[in-house]
Design an enzyme around this catalytic site. Structure first.
Site, PDB file in Angstrom:
ATOM      1  N   GLY A  41     -10.553   0.157 -13.608  1.00  0.00           N
ATOM      2  CA  GLY A  41     -12.005   0.083 -13.481  1.00  0.00           C
ATOM      3  C   GLY A  41     -12.409  -0.167 -12.041  1.00  0.00           C
ATOM      4  O   GLY A  41     -11.610  -0.668 -11.242  1.00  0.00           O
ATOM      5  N   GLN A 100     -17.760  -2.646  -5.144  1.00  0.00           N
ATOM      6  CA  GLN A 100     -16.408  -2.721  -4.553  1.00  0.00           C
ATOM      7  C   GLN A 100     -16.172  -1.650  -3.488  1.00  0.00           C
ATOM      8  O   GLN A 100     -15.214  -1.758  -2.730  1.00  0.00           O
ATOM      9  CB  GLN A 100     -15.337  -2.603  -5.641  1.00  0.00           C
ATOM     10  CG  GLN A 100     -15.266  -3.846  -6.536  1.00  0.00           C
ATOM     11  CD  GLN A 100     -14.218  -3.652  -7.605  1.00  0.00           C
ATOM     12  OE1 GLN A 100     -14.489  -3.037  -8.630  1.00  0.00           O
ATOM     13  NE2 GLN A 100     -13.030  -4.153  -7.364  1.00  0.00           N
ATOM     14  N   CYS A 129      -7.666  -7.114 -10.251  1.00  0.00           N
ATOM     15  CA  CYS A 129      -8.874  -6.498  -9.696  1.00  0.00           C
ATOM     16  C   CYS A 129      -8.470  -5.788  -8.417  1.00  0.00           C
ATOM     17  O   CYS A 129      -7.690  -6.335  -7.630  1.00  0.00           O
ATOM     18  CB  CYS A 129      -9.893  -7.594  -9.394  1.00  0.00           C
ATOM     19  SG  CYS A 129     -11.409  -7.011  -8.620  1.00  0.00           S
ATOM     20  N   LEU A 130      -8.988  -4.592  -8.178  1.00  0.00           N
ATOM     21  CA  LEU A 130      -8.615  -3.859  -6.962  1.00  0.00           C
ATOM     22  C   LEU A 130      -9.067  -4.589  -5.693  1.00  0.00           C
ATOM     23  O   LEU A 130      -8.528  -4.333  -4.615  1.00  0.00           O
ATOM     24  CB  LEU A 130      -9.186  -2.437  -6.992  1.00  0.00           C
ATOM     25  CG  LEU A 130      -8.558  -1.497  -8.038  1.00  0.00           C
ATOM     26  CD1 LEU A 130      -9.178  -0.110  -7.953  1.00  0.00           C
ATOM     27  CD2 LEU A 130      -7.047  -1.402  -7.893  1.00  0.00           C
ATOM     28  N   HIS A 188     -15.255  -7.087 -17.186  1.00  0.00           N
ATOM     29  CA  HIS A 188     -14.857  -7.312 -15.794  1.00  0.00           C
ATOM     30  C   HIS A 188     -15.793  -6.557 -14.840  1.00  0.00           C
ATOM     31  O   HIS A 188     -16.270  -7.118 -13.850  1.00  0.00           O
ATOM     32  CB  HIS A 188     -13.403  -6.856 -15.612  1.00  0.00           C
ATOM     33  CG  HIS A 188     -12.880  -6.997 -14.211  1.00  0.00           C
ATOM     34  ND1 HIS A 188     -11.932  -7.921 -13.863  1.00  0.00           N
ATOM     35  CD2 HIS A 188     -13.181  -6.318 -13.065  1.00  0.00           C
ATOM     36  CE1 HIS A 188     -11.673  -7.813 -12.560  1.00  0.00           C
ATOM     37  NE2 HIS A 188     -12.421  -6.847 -12.052  1.00  0.00           N
ATOM     38  N   GLU A 189     -16.051  -5.292 -15.156  1.00  0.00           N
ATOM     39  CA  GLU A 189     -16.874  -4.474 -14.250  1.00  0.00           C
ATOM     40  C   GLU A 189     -18.345  -4.886 -14.281  1.00  0.00           C
ATOM     41  O   GLU A 189     -18.999  -4.900 -13.230  1.00  0.00           O
ATOM     42  CB  GLU A 189     -16.718  -2.989 -14.579  1.00  0.00           C
ATOM     43  CG  GLU A 189     -15.302  -2.432 -14.416  1.00  0.00           C
ATOM     44  CD  GLU A 189     -14.613  -2.811 -13.117  1.00  0.00           C
ATOM     45  OE1 GLU A 189     -15.287  -2.942 -12.083  1.00  0.00           O
ATOM     46  OE2 GLU A 189     -13.379  -3.003 -13.149  1.00  0.00           O
ATOM     47  N   HIS A 245     -18.895  -7.747 -12.059  1.00  0.00           N
ATOM     48  CA  HIS A 245     -19.005  -7.381 -10.639  1.00  0.00           C
ATOM     49  C   HIS A 245     -20.459  -7.111 -10.254  1.00  0.00           C
ATOM     50  O   HIS A 245     -20.870  -7.407  -9.132  1.00  0.00           O
ATOM     51  CB  HIS A 245     -18.198  -6.102 -10.349  1.00  0.00           C
ATOM     52  CG  HIS A 245     -16.769  -6.348  -9.956  1.00  0.00           C
ATOM     53  ND1 HIS A 245     -16.404  -7.076  -8.853  1.00  0.00           N
ATOM     54  CD2 HIS A 245     -15.604  -5.929 -10.523  1.00  0.00           C
ATOM     55  CE1 HIS A 245     -15.076  -7.098  -8.748  1.00  0.00           C
ATOM     56  NE2 HIS A 245     -14.558  -6.416  -9.754  1.00  0.00           N
TER      57      HIS A 245
HETATM   58 NI    NI Z   1     -12.595  -5.991 -10.227  1.00  0.00          NI
END
Ligand code: NI
Length: 160
Positions: free
Chosen positions: A46, A51, A90-91, A132-133, A136
């Site tokens: 995701g 991000q 998480c990226l 999670h997204e 963000h």
């Molecule tokens: Ni993330």
């Protein structure tokens, strides 16, 4: 296609709240496509627009199954059910993982890349990824809600 730079922990933009997308035009569709490319490049499941440095309520998710990449504009979680204890990364936090409690099921409403309303009922990993997204978009990061003491740094696999 274009790979965008992923903002990492410590970049203050990750703490900002993303804005509602008013008009879904080619520019938004191109951004969503770039987000998918960027997510795939780093093997993520995701990615949110914040991000890649853009404060718009846009999310992409891909569990690498037959549902393919999912693109959500202005996603809102309207219902949650149950709990699951899961491992999460998480990226924006390369090679870091922690345990966290997420809902087992969610219902999310959003628009697709053509502005059509979509409603997704998700369980398990998809429910986790959506939560999670959407976090963000509020400037919330998984480390804020992780089970204390569970954050782990995992050495990247450099074999390949
Ligand atoms: Ni993330």
């Amino acid at each position: 296609m274009a790979i965008r730079v992923v903002r990492e922990d410590g970049d203050e933009i990750l703490r900002k709240k993303s804005r509602v997308v008013e008009v879904i035009d080619d520019k938004i569709r191109e951004l969503l496509e770039d987000m998918v490319d960027t997510m795939h490049k780093y093997n993520g499941v995701g990615l949110s627009a914040v991000q890649v440095g853009i404060l718009k309520r846009l999310v992409v998710i891909d569990l690498y199954d037959d549902k393919g990449p999912i693109k959500l504009v202005n996603p809102v979680i309207i219902k949650t059910k149950g709990e699951q204890e899961v491992e999460e990364g998480c990226l924006s936090f390369p090679n870091q993982y922690a345990k966290i409690i997420r809902p087992e099921e969610v219902i999310v409403e959003a628009l697709d890349e053509n502005g059509n309303p979509v409603k997704i009922k998700a369980k398990g990993l998809l429910a986790q990824a959506i939560c999670h997204e959407v976090d963000h978009l509020e400037g919330i990061l998984f480390v804020d809600n992780m089970i204390p003491g569970t954050l782990q740094y995992v050495e990247p696999n450099t074999d390949k």
